[in-house]
Design a protein around this motif. Structure first.
Motif, short mmCIF file in Angstrom:
data_model
loop_
_atom_site.label_atom_id
_atom_site.label_comp_id
_atom_site.label_asym_id
_atom_site.label_seq_id
_atom_site.Cartn_x
_atom_site.Cartn_y
_atom_site.Cartn_z
N GLN A 294 40.08 49.03 42.24
CA GLN A 294 38.41 49.54 42.00
C GLN A 294 38.06 49.47 40.81
OE1 GLN A 294 37.63 52.93 44.27
NE2 GLN A 294 38.74 51.96 46.37
N GLU A 295 38.79 50.17 39.67
CA GLU A 295 38.61 50.04 38.42
C GLU A 295 38.45 48.72 37.82
OE1 GLU A 295 41.23 52.69 36.53
OE2 GLU A 295 40.26 54.54 37.09
N SER A 296 39.56 47.85 38.20
CA SER A 296 39.58 46.66 37.91
C SER A 296 38.17 45.63 38.17
CB SER A 296 40.61 45.93 38.13
OG SER A 296 40.61 44.54 37.65
N ILE A 297 37.85 46.03 39.58
CA ILE A 297 36.87 45.21 40.24
C ILE A 297 35.28 45.75 39.26
CG2 ILE A 297 35.40 44.99 42.00
CD1 ILE A 297 37.87 45.04 43.60
N ARG A 298 35.25 46.96 39.22
CA ARG A 298 34.12 47.51 38.45
C ARG A 298 34.09 47.12 37.03
NH1 ARG A 298 35.94 52.66 40.70
NH2 ARG A 298 34.64 53.17 42.58
N SER A 299 34.95 46.93 36.23
CA SER A 299 35.03 46.47 34.97
C SER A 299 34.66 44.93 34.69
CB SER A 299 36.19 46.91 34.23
OG SER A 299 37.17 46.26 34.60
#
Length: 350
Positions: A53-58
């Motif tokens: 999720q952090e990778s997608i958000r960034s």
């Protein structure tokens, strides 16, 4: 199919499973690869999905997904209960090579994406399984590239003054990097662009749901062949040698990690040198095998993408002459000793 936004949904699958988005999973893979390098636990479900999720958000392409819950990563149990091992495994426990360091370690990752109705009639669970098979192979290639880039930075920083036979190390590193970078570029070019263009053309001419499903299935078969994960014995044989070379890249990374970390005992350095010879020997063996098989495959069928792959691997006719003779020493030759190039015709003259 326009009102269903089919191509938009297939573009999302392409961005996820084929790394069509440059940075959608970049952070996820980098964090995961570093965890493996440090020997840290990596298979916690909640931590993996938090990383995802952090990778997608960034990512600049994070808006591709309608919600973060659309994509979930899970750990599927191995069928045999044990990590798969190739014949390139280092028997010596080196720094940076903990348990589960092998090239097949991440095969248990499963990326589940929820396709909206009625598009799931086209991209069903069988299709998602094929996408995951292709993605697992691409992750192997990207991981090998990741560790070789790290090893290269170490050698540049250290200068190699304390590494015995530094020139041989550099030559082997360049051979591995040439193959991995070339293969990575080839696969991404073929899977991301060539196959996608063919899919778009096929979808534009499809006039019924059955034709659309057939076009998508043909696309999946195409990308499976590009990544050598098609259910065919010969493709599997080629894939096994490619995976062996990717595993050798991990072996070389472990050796360089040990040598560049400082404080290695003379006995460890001597053993590392033996491992460098082994990696070089097995790499030459795999290259000879791949060029023979790929060249034979060109003569018995119409596979234009293999022409491109052979040309890329054999850049400037380094391994094989224009007339089809191998110029690299055969596996039986001693890697640590200089020898005259042996010529073996790999083309089918019949």
């Amino acid at each position: 199919m326009d009102e269903w936004r089919l191509m938009d949904e297939l573009a999302v699958l392409r961005a996820i499973y084929l790394f069509g988005s440059g940075d959608l999973l970049q952070q996820f893979c980098a964090v995961l690869f570093n965890k493996l390098d440090r020997g840290e636990p990596w298979d916690d479900y909640y931590e993996l999905n938090t990383m995802l999720q952090e990778s997608i958000r960034s990512s600049a392409d994070g808006m591709l997904l309608p919600s973060l819950d659309s994509l979930v990563v899970t750990i599927s149990p191995r069928s045999n209960g044990a990590p798969e091992q190739g014949f390139g495994t280092i028997p010596l426990q080196l720094m940076g090579r903990g348990t589960g360091f092998g090239i097949d370690t991440l095969d248990s990752l499963w990326f589940a994406y929820k396709v909206a109705w009625p598009l799931e009639l086209i991209a069903d669970q069988v299709a998602i399984k094929k996408y995951n098979q292709v993605m697992a192979f691409l992750i192997k290639v990207k991981r090998a590239k990741f560790v070789l880039d790290k090893a290269r930075r170490w050698m540049w920083k250290e200068g190699g003054s304390d590494v015995p036979n530094h020139k041989r190390h550099m030559l082997l590193q360049q051979k591995l990097m040439h193959f991995v970078n070339t293969f990575h570029q080839y696969v991404m070019d073929r899977v991301l662009y060539s196959a996608w263009i063919e899919l778009c053309q096929g979808m534009a001419s499809a006039g019924s749901l059955d034709e659309v499903i057939a076009c998508h299935e043909a696309y999946l078969v195409s990308i499976q062949r590009q990544c050598f994960v098609a259910p065919d014995k010969l493709w599997a044989l080629i894939a096994s040698r490619v995976k062996t070379i990717l595993g050798l890249a991990l072996d070389f990374y472990s050796i360089q990690h040990t040598l560049c970390s400082g404080g290695a005992a003379p006995a460890i350095k001597a053993r590392c040198q033996m491992e460098v010879d082994r990696v070089g020997h097995q790499f030459d063996e795999c290259i000879v095998f791949l060029l023979r098989v790929l060249s034979f495959k060109l003569n018995v069928g119409h596979f234009p993408h293999l022409v491109d792959l052979v040309t890329r691997i054999n850049y400037n006719y380094y391994y094989m002459s224009e007339s089809g003779h191998l110029l690299t020493p055969l596996p039986e030759a001693n890697y640590s000793k200089s020898s005259q190039p042996l010529r073996t015709n790999v083309y089918n003259k019949s």
